[in-house]
Design an enzyme around this catalytic site. Structure first.
Site, short mmCIF file in Angstrom:
data_model
loop_
_atom_site.label_atom_id
_atom_site.label_comp_id
_atom_site.label_asym_id
_atom_site.label_seq_id
_atom_site.Cartn_x
_atom_site.Cartn_y
_atom_site.Cartn_z
N ALA A 87 0.81 -1.23 0.00
CA ALA A 87 0.00 0.00 0.00
C ALA A 87 0.84 1.28 0.00
CB ALA A 87 -0.93 -0.02 1.20
N ASN A 91 1.20 -3.49 7.72
CA ASN A 91 2.18 -4.29 6.97
C ASN A 91 3.18 -3.41 6.24
OD1 ASN A 91 1.46 -7.33 6.89
ND2 ASN A 91 -0.50 -6.28 6.80
N HIS A 140 -0.56 7.15 3.94
CA HIS A 140 0.78 6.78 4.43
C HIS A 140 1.77 7.86 4.00
CE1 HIS A 140 -0.70 2.78 5.39
NE2 HIS A 140 -1.13 2.64 4.15
N1 LIG Z 1 1.58 -5.72 2.30
C1 LIG Z 1 0.62 -4.81 2.32
O1 LIG Z 1 0.78 -3.66 1.96
C2 LIG Z 1 -0.74 -5.23 2.80
C3 LIG Z 1 -1.83 -4.38 2.61
C4 LIG Z 1 -3.07 -4.82 3.03
C5 LIG Z 1 -3.22 -6.03 3.68
N2 LIG Z 1 -2.13 -6.80 3.88
C6 LIG Z 1 -2.23 -8.10 4.57
O2 LIG Z 1 -2.56 -9.11 3.63
C7 LIG Z 1 -3.32 -10.13 4.28
C8 LIG Z 1 -4.62 -10.36 3.51
O3 LIG Z 1 -5.39 -9.15 3.51
P1 LIG Z 1 -6.92 -9.17 3.07
O4 LIG Z 1 -7.36 -7.75 3.05
O5 LIG Z 1 -7.09 -10.01 1.88
O6 LIG Z 1 -7.58 -9.89 4.34
P2 LIG Z 1 -9.02 -10.56 4.42
O7 LIG Z 1 -9.36 -10.57 5.87
O8 LIG Z 1 -9.96 -9.91 3.48
O9 LIG Z 1 -8.78 -12.05 3.91
C9 LIG Z 1 -7.98 -12.97 4.60
C10 LIG Z 1 -8.43 -14.38 4.23
O10 LIG Z 1 -7.53 -15.30 4.81
C11 LIG Z 1 -8.26 -16.35 5.42
N3 LIG Z 1 -7.46 -16.94 6.50
C12 LIG Z 1 -7.31 -16.48 7.76
N4 LIG Z 1 -6.48 -17.29 8.44
C13 LIG Z 1 -6.11 -18.27 7.58
C14 LIG Z 1 -5.26 -19.39 7.70
N5 LIG Z 1 -4.62 -19.68 8.84
N6 LIG Z 1 -5.09 -20.18 6.61
C15 LIG Z 1 -5.73 -19.91 5.44
N7 LIG Z 1 -6.55 -18.86 5.27
C16 LIG Z 1 -6.74 -18.04 6.34
C17 LIG Z 1 -9.55 -15.72 5.90
O11 LIG Z 1 -10.57 -16.68 6.08
C18 LIG Z 1 -9.83 -14.73 4.77
O12 LIG Z 1 -10.61 -15.33 3.76
C19 LIG Z 1 -3.54 -9.65 5.72
O13 LIG Z 1 -2.57 -10.21 6.57
C20 LIG Z 1 -3.33 -8.15 5.62
O14 LIG Z 1 -2.91 -7.59 6.84
C21 LIG Z 1 -0.91 -6.44 3.44
#
Ligand SMILES: NC(=O)c1ccc[n+]([C@@H]2O[C@H](COP(=O)([O-])OP(=O)(O)OC[C@H]3O[C@@H](n4cnc5c(N)ncnc54)[C@H](O)[C@@H]3O)[C@@H](O)[C@H]2O)c1
Length: 278
Positions: free
Chosen positions: A131, A198, A228
């Site tokens: 992001a 993150n 950010h």
């Molecule tokens: N790098 C970045 O800039 C950035 C930005 C936004 C989000 N993220 C991270 O990316 C990840 C995904 O974000 P999102 O918005 O898609 O989240 P989300 O909550 O929309 O989706 C997460 C999915 O993972 C599943 N899940 C949870 N625990 C699990 C496990 N142990 N095994 C398998 N599946 C599992 C959930 O059921 C859900 O469907 C999060 O950790 C979030 O913090 C990173």
């Protein structure tokens, strides 16, 4: 052909899978979806044109499948806890790993364990810029940075659920004006806000590390974007960058840019030809 297994079928995972399925990600092809919430993988599968994508709700089922054996890359888009639990197995099986829950890599011992396997196997861990912007420039000046500060401003609803608030007197729903809720190291920030910051881990990996990178988190009930701001100083000069991201409608914690960044990262891995940017 880059064969992909996906861990996490939520906001990021779903859009990434749909992008792969519609041919927007070069030569990538989707083999399997894994989500502990079975319904999430099933719902995503219904959106795909490819009808032979396998779905799993247990990691052991995924890893014993032919799809996992055939995969070149596993994409983690679940949670920091999931990234910590599954990443080692992925890299030990000589798969590349693209990781979205980058906060997991803030654990320096965990990261060093992963990297030693990756170096031995000659594989890769990919960390999309997510992001934020400016990661290319931060990487370029890595050796001459004096300070890096990230100031993140989000609506309180995009910070809701963070473990930080379990031990703090600050009540998110009582915040009526722009309020500094956290100030500390990136290491502390990713522990206390595992689903919200993150970008602090991405910035740390690119720059001066998780202990030296400073983070400020501001809750602003009047803001509608995830903002950010990165300030960096050093022998190279100064850098000041601001992104004001539209949050994903499905998950206000996740910015639309993070999804686009994951798609572009995978596309750049898959496609031959020109590579723009550092
Ligand atoms: N790098 C970045 O800039 C950035 C930005 C936004 C989000 N993220 C991270 O990316 C990840 C995904 O974000 P999102 O918005 O898609 O989240 P989300 O909550 O929309 O989706 C997460 C999915 O993972 C599943 N899940 C949870 N625990 C699990 C496990 N142990 N095994 C398998 N599946 C599992 C959930 O059921 C859900 O469907 C999060 O950790 C979030 O913090 C990173």
């Amino acid at each position: 052909m880059m064969k992909v297994c996906l861990i996490g079928c939520g906001t990021i995972g779903s859009e990434l899978a749909v992008a792969i399925d519609s041919g927007k990600v070069g030569s990538a092809t989707l083999l399997a979806l894994f989500d502990t919430v079975e319904h999430a993988a099933q719902k995503l599968k219904l959106r795909l044109r490819k009808d032979n994508v396998a779905i799993f709700s247990h990691f052991s089922e995924l890893t014993s499948s032919s799809e996992f054996k055939d995969a070149d890359i596993v994409i983690e888009a679940a949670t920091q806890a999931a990234a910590k639990t599954f990443s080692k197995h992925v890299v030990e099986n000589k798969k590349d790993l693209l990781i979205m829950s980058v906060g997991a890599l803030a654990d320096e011992f965990f990261l060093s364990q992963l990297l030693s396997v990756v170096y031995t196997n000659g594989t890769h861990i990919y960390v999309p810029s997510g992001a934020i912007a400016g990661i290319d420039a931060i990487k370029s000046v890595k050796g001459m940075l004096d300070s890096v500060t990230l100031t993140t401003t989000k609506n309180p609803r995009a910070l809701a659920g963070a473990p930080f608030f379990n031990s703090e007197p600050t009540r998110l729903n009582s915040i009526k004006k722009k309020t500094l809720v956290f100030q500390g190291t990136a290491a502390d920030a990713v522990n206390k806000f595992p689903a919200n910051i993150n970008v602090a881990a991405v910035l740390s990996l690119a720059g001066i590390g998780i202990q030296q990178t400073k983070v400020r988190i501001i809750a602003d009930p009047n803001i509608t974007v995830n903002q950010h701001q990165i300030e960096a100083t050093g022998a190279f000069g100064e850098m000041s960058l601001t992104v004001r991201n539209v949050p994903s409608p499905n998950n206000p914690k996740t910015s639309f840019l993070a999804i686009l960044s994951a798609i572009e990262c995978l596309r750049s891995i898959c496609e031959p030809g020109i590579r723009v940017g550092t």
